[in-house]
Design a protein around this motif. Structure first.
Motif, short mmCIF file in Angstrom:
data_model
loop_
_atom_site.label_atom_id
_atom_site.label_comp_id
_atom_site.label_asym_id
_atom_site.label_seq_id
_atom_site.Cartn_x
_atom_site.Cartn_y
_atom_site.Cartn_z
N SER A 12 -55.55 98.26 142.89
CA SER A 12 -56.18 96.96 142.94
C SER A 12 -55.87 96.32 144.29
CB SER A 12 -55.68 96.08 141.79
OG SER A 12 -56.05 96.63 140.55
N GLY A 39 -59.08 104.74 136.10
CA GLY A 39 -58.75 103.68 135.17
C GLY A 39 -60.02 102.99 134.68
N ILE A 64 -62.52 100.13 134.22
CA ILE A 64 -62.83 99.01 135.10
C ILE A 64 -63.97 98.18 134.50
CG2 ILE A 64 -63.60 98.32 137.40
CD1 ILE A 64 -62.58 101.10 138.37
N ASP A 120 -62.94 105.45 130.71
CA ASP A 120 -62.59 105.77 132.09
C ASP A 120 -63.52 106.88 132.55
OD1 ASP A 120 -61.53 106.46 134.51
OD2 ASP A 120 -59.52 106.93 133.76
N GLN A 177 -58.75 97.17 134.13
CA GLN A 177 -58.90 96.51 135.43
C GLN A 177 -60.10 95.59 135.34
OE1 GLN A 177 -58.63 98.85 139.02
NE2 GLN A 177 -57.97 100.66 137.88
N PRO A 206 -54.44 100.87 133.91
CA PRO A 206 -54.81 100.76 135.33
C PRO A 206 -53.63 100.96 136.26
CG PRO A 206 -54.63 98.60 134.35
CD PRO A 206 -54.49 99.58 133.22
#
Length: 395
Positions: free
Chosen positions: A117, A129, A131, A64, A169, A112
């Motif tokens: 989102s 978070g 990704i 992250d 995510q 996440p």
């Protein structure tokens, strides 16, 4: 830190196993990943997966950093032996007969935040978070961001290296027509899959402005028949796919949110019982569709919500089973906004599949076909009307 094998004397087997697994964490930055939202990190992530595989499994860590890990690599088209995973990242293969099978886990550093989102609200681009962002526009059917190596329709050569995706995510990029062109996770030719605390949504675009996906894009494609092992999906939200989740064998799904899909849940293969609990679909055209073969499902709680979006995924049919593939029970509740008051909650076909309403908006009706459902629901309506829970005349 790349894994270094450590032999510690004096440990019990349980202590040694725990120590080894704690040490088997592979940070993709050790393989050269930038995780800065601009550099292409595809090769670094795949190299890290391969390193974990060479050491009999482990955790591939997506840090992250406040930026995304960019996956811009082309699809892997052929791994040899007529194996074609059609994915940007792939899990190396062990056959059914191999005794040293292992698990690869792709894990984000932090869980996440689904509200970051892009669901059916204005865009709030995720800023925290871990990704993993795919940036390609795919042009072939049945392709994915993460997939398994394994020969189609060949039980003995499926990939029996299981894999897991946690705390991540996953984002895809849409084409110029606002269509999703690629699936999320493919475990179709895998022995088992675990997906937990993950989201799969478009990057920087709300599903409100999306159009119907192409190329048979599926959010999560679960292991097929004869996969043998129980696959589990828990705490997952996803949207913008042709089918949000396509079920396989021995599946268990819990706490799932599916948004803006042509089919929320596609029951696509022979199932040795798929169990679902606390499922939520919003703005899906078909909540459940049965697309092939005898299927056994037990859905303990399906909450359906539909709103006026004037989009391709607007409310249409709830359970679509025109070939009578389904066996089992679907327990559902429904909420439809005022634009759909008095609309029918429809189940087509599937006389062997019971659909049991457990709650619905006042003034909303529902329609079923099949003798089993007609008898059961007629009795339920009478009881609920007598108790004053629903209005007299609701059908």
């Amino acid at each position: 830190m790349a894994y270094v094998n450590k032999i510690r004397a004096g440990m019990t087997p349980a202590q040694y196993y725990a120590a080894e697994n704690r040490g088997k964490v592979y940070d993709i930055r050790d393989a050269g990943a930038y995780v800065d939202g601009s550099h292409d990190d595809t090769q670094a992530v795949q190299d890290t997966i391969n390193e974990a595989a060479a050491n009999f499994g482990g955790v591939v860590l997506i840090p992250d950093t406040g930026s995304a890990c960019i996956i811009n690599g082309a699809l892997v088209r052929d791994m040899g032996g007529s194996v074609d995973p059609k994915s940007q990242l792939y899990i190396p293969q062990k056959n059914y007969t191999d005794g040293d099978r292992y698990t690869i886990e792709i894990r984000g550093e932090n869980v996440p935040n689904c509200t970051q989102s892009n669901v059916l609200s204005p865009v709030v681009a995720p800023v925290r978070g871990s990704i993993l962002r795919s940036t390609i526009e795919n042009n072939v059917d049945d392709a994915y961001i993460i997939g398994t190596k394994g020969a189609a329709a060949n039980y003995a050569t499926n990939n029996y290296n299981n894999f897991a995706v946690r705390n991540l995510q996953i984002q895809y990029t849409q084409n110029a027509s606002d269509q999703n062109t690629i699936g999320g996770i493919d475990a179709h030719n895998c022995g088992g899959l675990l997906v937990e605390n993950a989201t799969i949504f478009p990057f920087n675009e709300s599903l409100n402005v999306c159009n119907q996906p192409i190329n048979s894009a599926i959010g999560i494609n679960l292991p097929k028949v004869d996969g043998e092992i129980m696959s589990r999906v828990k705490g997952v939200s996803l949207g913008g796919f042709q089918s949000g989740i396509k079920t396989g064998d021995h599946g268990y799904l819990e706490d799932i949110g599916i948004f803006g899909c042509l089919n929320g849940i596609e029951v696509g293969q022979t199932n040795l019982m798929t169990t679902m609990i606390k499922m939520f679909t919003l703005g899906c055209k078909n909540q459940i569709t049965f697309s092939g073969g005898l299927s056994i499902v037990n859905i303990l709680s399906l909450m359906v919500e539909n709103k006026t979006q004037s989009k391709w995924f607007d409310y249409d049919t709830t359970i679509l089973d025109s070939s009578n593939y389904g066996r089992g029970v679907v327990n559902y509740s429904i909420w439809i906004d005022n634009a759909f008051a008095n609309a029918s909650f429809v189940k087509t076909g599937g006389s062997r599949l019971r659909a049991m309403p457990i709650g619905f908006l006042s003034g909303t009706g529902f329609t079923v076909t099949g003798s089993t459902d007609s008898q059961k629901i007629a009795s339920l309506i009478t009881i609920l009307t007598d108790l004053g829970i629903i209005a007299n005349g609701t059908t």
